[in-house]
Design a protein around this motif. Structure first.
Motif, short mmCIF file in Angstrom:
data_model
loop_
_atom_site.label_atom_id
_atom_site.label_comp_id
_atom_site.label_asym_id
_atom_site.label_seq_id
_atom_site.Cartn_x
_atom_site.Cartn_y
_atom_site.Cartn_z
N GLY A 29 29.93 -14.27 30.61
CA GLY A 29 30.52 -12.99 31.03
C GLY A 29 29.51 -11.86 30.94
O GLY A 29 29.43 -11.01 31.84
N LYS A 30 28.71 -11.84 29.89
CA LYS A 30 27.68 -10.80 29.74
C LYS A 30 26.62 -10.96 30.81
O LYS A 30 26.15 -9.97 31.39
CB LYS A 30 27.04 -10.87 28.36
N ALA A 31 26.24 -12.19 31.11
CA ALA A 31 25.25 -12.43 32.16
C ALA A 31 25.77 -11.94 33.51
O ALA A 31 25.02 -11.33 34.29
CB ALA A 31 24.90 -13.91 32.23
N MET A 32 27.06 -12.16 33.77
CA MET A 32 27.65 -11.71 35.02
C MET A 32 27.67 -10.19 35.10
O MET A 32 27.30 -9.60 36.12
CB MET A 32 29.07 -12.26 35.17
N GLN A 36 24.17 0.48 34.15
CA GLN A 36 23.24 -0.22 33.27
C GLN A 36 23.35 0.32 31.86
O GLN A 36 23.67 1.49 31.66
CB GLN A 36 21.82 -0.08 33.78
N PRO A 37 23.08 -0.52 30.86
CA PRO A 37 23.09 -0.02 29.47
C PRO A 37 22.08 1.10 29.31
O PRO A 37 21.09 1.17 30.03
CB PRO A 37 22.69 -1.24 28.65
N LYS A 90 22.98 -4.39 37.64
CA LYS A 90 21.62 -4.13 38.12
C LYS A 90 21.61 -3.34 39.43
O LYS A 90 20.70 -2.57 39.68
CB LYS A 90 20.86 -5.45 38.33
N SER A 91 22.63 -3.55 40.24
CA SER A 91 22.66 -2.88 41.54
C SER A 91 23.07 -1.41 41.44
O SER A 91 22.88 -0.66 42.39
CB SER A 91 23.61 -3.62 42.49
N GLN A 92 23.64 -1.01 40.31
CA GLN A 92 24.09 0.38 40.16
C GLN A 92 23.50 0.95 38.89
O GLN A 92 23.78 0.48 37.79
CB GLN A 92 25.62 0.45 40.11
N ARG A 112 31.33 1.29 33.29
CA ARG A 112 30.81 0.15 32.54
C ARG A 112 31.92 -0.54 31.74
O ARG A 112 31.92 -1.76 31.57
CB ARG A 112 29.69 0.63 31.61
N ALA A 113 32.90 0.24 31.27
CA ALA A 113 34.00 -0.33 30.49
C ALA A 113 34.81 -1.32 31.34
O ALA A 113 35.18 -2.40 30.87
CB ALA A 113 34.91 0.76 29.95
#
Length: 115
Positions: A87-90, A102-103, A96-98, A26-27
């Motif tokens: 950038g956050k939306a991207m 996800q948060p 979503k696919s992984q 995620r980082a």
């Protein structure tokens, strides 16, 4: 004859990398989102400069170069401190696919929904 080894026939040579291992954290994804935001803001600033809303008193190639460097720094600062949100939306869309990207709050909500 040549010290360069030949590429195997099965290696894709289209120039597109299929290695997605760097997206496994995620980082890294968040860092890519910030970089994308900075590039987007830089393109926006560049477009605004090209509009020429005011006539410049002093114009030179050096001043243009300095202004371009200044705009790059402003765009990076905007992405770091006051992001537009693209950038956050991207990153959210790509995560979503992984499930592992996800948060935590979203991942827990999805785990609760599964029967």
């Amino acid at each position: 004859m040549s010290d360069i080894p030949a590429l195997p026939a099965a290696t894709p040579t289209s120039g597109i990398s299929v290695d997605t291992s760097r997206l496994a954290s995620r980082a890294n994804l968040d860092k890519a989102g910030k970089q994308f935001e900075a590039v987007f803001a830089g393109m926006m600033l560049k477009s605004m400069r090209q509009a020429h809303l005011a006539e410049e008193l002093f114009s030179s190639k050096g001043l243009d170069t300095f202004r371009d460097m200044q705009d790059q720094q402003v765009a990076q600062s905007m992405a770091d401190h006051a992001p537009l949100g693209i950038g956050k939306a991207m990153t959210d869309f790509l995560a979503k696919s992984q499930a592992n990207l996800q948060p935590e709050s979203t991942a827990k909500t999805q785990e609760d929904k599964t029967p």
